[in-house]
Design a protein around this motif. Structure first.
Motif, PDB file in Angstrom:
ATOM      1  N   UNK A 164       0.845  -1.179   0.000  1.00  0.00           N
ATOM      2  CA  UNK A 164       0.000   0.000   0.000  1.00  0.00           C
ATOM      3  C   UNK A 164       0.888   1.239   0.000  1.00  0.00           C
ATOM      4  N   UNK A 165       0.493   2.235  -0.783  1.00  0.00           N
ATOM      5  CA  UNK A 165       1.228   3.497  -0.822  1.00  0.00           C
ATOM      6  C   UNK A 165       0.228   4.642  -0.721  1.00  0.00           C
ATOM      7  N   UNK A 166       0.724   5.824  -0.469  1.00  0.00           N
ATOM      8  CA  UNK A 166      -0.112   7.019  -0.439  1.00  0.00           C
ATOM      9  C   UNK A 166      -1.115   7.017   0.695  1.00  0.00           C
ATOM     10  N   UNK A 167      -2.363   7.399   0.373  1.00  0.00           N
ATOM     11  CA  UNK A 167      -3.401   7.533   1.403  1.00  0.00           C
ATOM     12  C   UNK A 167      -3.799   6.179   1.986  1.00  0.00           C
ATOM     13  N   UNK A 168      -3.770   5.136   1.154  1.00  0.00           N
ATOM     14  CA  UNK A 168      -4.076   3.799   1.673  1.00  0.00           C
ATOM     15  C   UNK A 168      -3.044   3.379   2.711  1.00  0.00           C
ATOM     16  N   UNK A 169      -1.773   3.674   2.455  1.00  0.00           N
ATOM     17  CA  UNK A 169      -0.716   3.350   3.412  1.00  0.00           C
ATOM     18  C   UNK A 169      -0.895   4.139   4.702  1.00  0.00           C
ATOM     19  N   UNK A 170      -1.279   5.404   4.586  1.00  0.00           N
ATOM     20  CA  UNK A 170      -1.493   6.229   5.776  1.00  0.00           C
ATOM     21  C   UNK A 170      -2.645   5.684   6.615  1.00  0.00           C
TER      22      UNK A 170
END
Length: 179
Positions: A164-170
């Motif tokens: 997961x990267x970006x907002x999903x990672x956050x």
């Protein structure tokens, strides 16, 4: 960004899989700290041999401390001087495992498939039949997750490694930090 899933075998885990954006680099700070430990240990040894009574308790204590510092420094140089770096942001990534009760397995799997799934009430513990291996960056821009279930004598993968990267990672990072 979207959920990226790598092609992998069922034996692949976060700790063995290489992601193109994660690299292992030598930490200069760790190397310096280890070097100071070794030098301090050598200094203590030299101090013991410079003492007039090198059979005293103080000289033995200095020798033991010197030995521990030298061995600890060498250990750190060879096994603890590397760190995982997420290339797009330059952030350090850490690996850890979280444990959950088996009753949470479906909710955790749903959460990984759909990050908006309800996971309220899910609690981690010191041990459990479900293990979540996580690689997460300090800036919460990258998260890799894999779920395992304990089947007698070993943990077997329930999901593939998911990135997961970006907002999903956050969002996932927020969940993990609460555990």
């Amino acid at each position: 960004m979207t959920n990226i899933m790598a092609t992998q075998t069922s034996n692949t885990t976060i700790f063995t899989l290489t992601h193109p954006d994660i690299v292992k680099r030598t930490s200069v700070a760790s190397l310096l700290y280890s070097g100071v430990m070794v030098l301090l240990g050598i200094f203590l040894f030299v101090a013991v041999f410079g003492m007039t009574d090198n059979t005293s308790t103080a000289s033995m204590a200095l020798m033991v401390c010197g030995t521990v510092l030298i061995l600890g420094g060498i250990f750190r140089i060879f096994w603890k001087s590397k760190q995982l770096i997420y290339l797009p942001t330059g952030s350090v990534a850490t690996e850890r495992s979280l444990f959950f009760d088996l009753k949470y397995l479906n909710r955790l799997t749903d959460m990984l498939d759909n990050l908006s799934a309800e996971v309220a009430g899910v609690k981690s513990g010191a041990s459990g039949n479900v293990r979540m291996d996580v690689m997460i960056t300090k800036d919460s821009k990258f998260v890799a997750v894999q779920l395992f279930q304990f089947v007698p004598y070993t943990y077997t993968p329930v999901t593939k490694v998911k990135y997961f990267t970006g907002t999903e990672a956050a969002a996932l990072s927020t969940f993990i930090s609460k555990m």
